[in-house]
Structure formats: structure tokens, C-alpha cells
Design an enzyme around this catalytic site. Structure first.
Site, PDB file in Angstrom:
ATOM      1  N   GLU A   1       1.779   9.543  -5.585  1.00 22.54           N
ATOM      2  CA  GLU A   1       1.277   8.636  -4.548  1.00 22.54           C
ATOM      3  C   GLU A   1       2.351   8.431  -3.485  1.00 22.54           C
ATOM      4  OE1 GLU A   1      -0.890   7.457  -2.896  1.00 22.54           O
ATOM      5  OE2 GLU A   1      -1.530   5.423  -3.379  1.00 22.54           O
ATOM      6  N   ASP A   2       1.924   8.224  -2.252  1.00 21.79           N
ATOM      7  CA  ASP A   2       2.892   8.010  -1.185  1.00 21.79           C
ATOM      8  C   ASP A   2       3.532   6.627  -1.272  1.00 21.79           C
ATOM      9  OD1 ASP A   2       0.510   6.733  -0.491  1.00 21.79           O
ATOM     10  OD2 ASP A   2       0.441   7.487   1.553  1.00 21.79           O
TER      11      ASP A   2
ATOM     12  N   ASP B   1       1.685  -0.427  -2.615  1.00 22.88           N
ATOM     13  CA  ASP B   1       1.731  -1.621  -1.771  1.00 22.88           C
ATOM     14  C   ASP B   1       1.220  -2.795  -2.618  1.00 22.88           C
ATOM     15  OD1 ASP B   1       2.098  -2.973   0.714  1.00 22.88           O
ATOM     16  OD2 ASP B   1       0.006  -2.670   1.240  1.00 22.88           O
TER      17      ASP B   1
ATOM     18  N   PHE C   1       5.483  -1.502   7.956  1.00 22.03           N
ATOM     19  CA  PHE C   1       4.506  -0.415   7.923  1.00 22.03           C
ATOM     20  C   PHE C   1       5.198   0.885   8.287  1.00 22.03           C
ATOM     21  CE2 PHE C   1       0.812   2.063   8.952  1.00 22.03           C
ATOM     22  CZ  PHE C   1      -0.088   1.639   7.988  1.00 22.03           C
TER      23      PHE C   1
ATOM     24  N   ARG D   1       1.224  11.715  10.564  1.00 20.76           N
ATOM     25  CA  ARG D   1       1.442  12.360   9.256  1.00 20.76           C
ATOM     26  C   ARG D   1       2.419  13.530   9.386  1.00 20.76           C
ATOM     27  NH1 ARG D   1      -2.381  10.388   5.605  1.00 20.76           N
ATOM     28  NH2 ARG D   1      -4.459   9.956   6.448  1.00 20.76           N
TER      29      ARG D   1
HETATM   30  P1  IMP Z   1      -2.320  -0.504  -2.272  1.00 21.86           P
HETATM   31  O1  IMP Z   1      -3.648  -0.263  -2.908  1.00 21.86           O
HETATM   32  O2  IMP Z   1      -2.287  -1.802  -1.535  1.00 21.86           O
HETATM   33  O3  IMP Z   1      -1.163  -0.358  -3.213  1.00 21.86           O
HETATM   34  O4  IMP Z   1      -2.181   0.528  -1.104  1.00 21.86           O
HETATM   35  C1  IMP Z   1      -1.718   1.786  -1.268  1.00 21.86           C
HETATM   36  C2  IMP Z   1      -2.161   2.625  -0.107  1.00 21.86           C
HETATM   37  O5  IMP Z   1      -2.153   1.910   1.127  1.00 21.86           O
HETATM   38  C3  IMP Z   1      -1.192   3.758   0.071  1.00 21.86           C
HETATM   39  O6  IMP Z   1      -1.610   4.877  -0.654  1.00 21.86           O
HETATM   40  C4  IMP Z   1      -1.251   4.022   1.547  1.00 21.86           C
HETATM   41  O7  IMP Z   1      -2.281   4.919   1.818  1.00 21.86           O
HETATM   42  C5  IMP Z   1      -1.630   2.702   2.155  1.00 21.86           C
HETATM   43  N1  IMP Z   1      -0.430   2.066   2.709  1.00 21.86           N
HETATM   44  C6  IMP Z   1       0.260   1.024   2.200  1.00 21.86           C
HETATM   45  N2  IMP Z   1       1.323   0.734   2.946  1.00 21.86           N
HETATM   46  C7  IMP Z   1       1.323   1.635   3.952  1.00 21.86           C
HETATM   47  C8  IMP Z   1       2.225   1.890   5.061  1.00 21.86           C
HETATM   48  O8  IMP Z   1       3.245   1.221   5.274  1.00 21.86           O
HETATM   49  N3  IMP Z   1       1.889   2.929   5.863  1.00 21.86           N
HETATM   50  C9  IMP Z   1       0.782   3.697   5.672  1.00 21.86           C
HETATM   51  N4  IMP Z   1      -0.054   3.518   4.650  1.00 21.86           N
HETATM   52  C10 IMP Z   1       0.210   2.497   3.802  1.00 21.86           C
HETATM   53 MG    MG Z   2      -2.696   6.493   0.273  1.00 23.95          MG
END
Ligand code: IMP
Ligand code: MG
Length: 174
Positions: free
Chosen positions: A94-95, A98, A147, A160
């Protein structure tokens, strides 16, 4: 405006380190990498080339409803895996972690399919933003709120293709 946070070289070093830790944990074992699209496509392609294990790679796409900057918790599987993961060593790539909602949903779904092992490898962890308890097993960078874009990670589908990871800053915060 974009401000560089991690350079190509920082990222390459970190990916190599993550790959080494994965190799140590799975000596001589086969690994199935699950690339979460779209954000981890570049990370996954670099990571798998650093891991010497016999490997398979599959892709999954989940969408989370929310605005462009945050998840709202409603995580839908848009494209499921093609591989059967039962009895396999699976590493979710996963990237960013959050709120943790996306990975919790994916992990819980994949656990129902009885993998031999299930691990999480995340390039970036925004630990202070967590809404549900979940940790990455292999984490590249830990950052505070902010972000980020680049190296596969987007803002509204742009950026990207940036080779570095940058943080988006408002003009009045420069
Ligand atoms: P979560 O479900 O809140 O943990 O969100 C995870 C997903 O939100 C990641 O896989 C990203 O695609 C997106 N995301 C969260 N933070 C960022 C950011 O700073 N930049 C771009 N995408 C983000
Ligand atoms: Mg993502």
C-alpha cells in the site's frame, strides 16, 4: 505548491531496506504481493524487483468514498484479486496508511481466504491520523499530517508521475 519531502534516492534506499526485511522474514519461501491500485503501482514495481524470493504479483483496487483528501470509511472492492491466496504468504503493498480504514477492510477480507501469512507493507505511515487500530509490518516513512503526491501517489489523479514524493503546501504556508 509542491515541496520535496523524499528524493528518488531516499525512496530507493527505503525500498531496498523494506525488501531486505521481507527477504529475512520469508527465507526461501514464495511470496504473493498484492498491489493496491492505483497508488502503489510504482512502489510495488520497485519493491518486487528488490526481493529475491520466488514471487507472484496480483492487483486489487478499492475505492473509498470521501473527498479527495480523506477517506470516509466506506471502502468498496472495485477490482478483486485473480489469485487464490489460500495457503500463500501474502504481502499487501500500500502507498499510504492514513485513517487505516482501507487496509482494515482489505486485510479482513483477505484473512477470510485463509492465507498462510498476511503482512502489510506500506511506503508511508501517517500514524497520527489513525481512526482504527492497524499497523504496517513493513513501513518505509512515518510522517505527520500533510498531503503527499508523487511516486504513484496522486492528488485528483495528477502527480503520480513525479519521481520524488512531495507535500502539497498552500501558498500562504510557504
Ligand atoms: P485510509 O483508508 O484513510 O487509510 O486511506 C488510505 C488511502 O488514502 C491511501 O491508499 C491513499 O490512496 C489515500 N491517501 C491518504 N493520504 C494521502 C495523501 O497524502 N496523498 C494521496 N493519497 C492519500
Ligand atoms: Mg490508495
Amino acid at each position: 505548491m509542491l515541496k520535496r519531502l523524499f528524493s528518488e534516492q531516499d525512496i530507493a534506499n527505503t525500498v531496498k531496506d523494506l525488501a531486505g526485511r521481507i527477504e529475512n522474514d520469508f527465507p526461501d519461501e514464495e511470496i504473493l504481493f498484492v498491489c493496491l491500485l492505483k497508488g502503489s503501482f510504482i512502489f510495488t514495481s520497485d519493491l518486487v524487483r528488490q526481493v529475491g524470493n520466488r514471487s507472484r504479483i496480483d492487483f486489487m483496487r478499492v475505492s473509498s468514498y470521501g473527498n479527495q483528501m480523506a477517506t470516509r470509511g466506506n471502502v468498496e472492492i472495485v477490482k478483486d484479486l485473480e489469485e487464490d491466496i489460500e495457503g500463500r504468504n501474502v504481502i499487501i503493498v500500500e502507498d499510504i496508511i492514513d485513517s487505516g480504514l482501507t487496509l482494515t477492510r482489505v486485510r479482513d477480507l483477505l484473512l477470510t481466504r485463509n492465507p498462510k501469512a498476511l503482512r502489510i507493507c506500506a511506503l508511508i505511515d501517517k500514524r497520527c491520523r489513525r481512526e482504527v487500530e492497524i499497523e504496517g509490518d513493513y513501513v518505509g516513512f512515518t510522517i505527520d499530517d500533510g498531503f503527499v503526491v508523487g511516486y504513484g501517489i496522486d492528488y485528483a489523479e495528477y502527480h503520480r508521475n513525479l519521481p520524488d514524493i512531495c507535500v502539497v503546501v498552500k501558498e500562504d504556508e510557504v
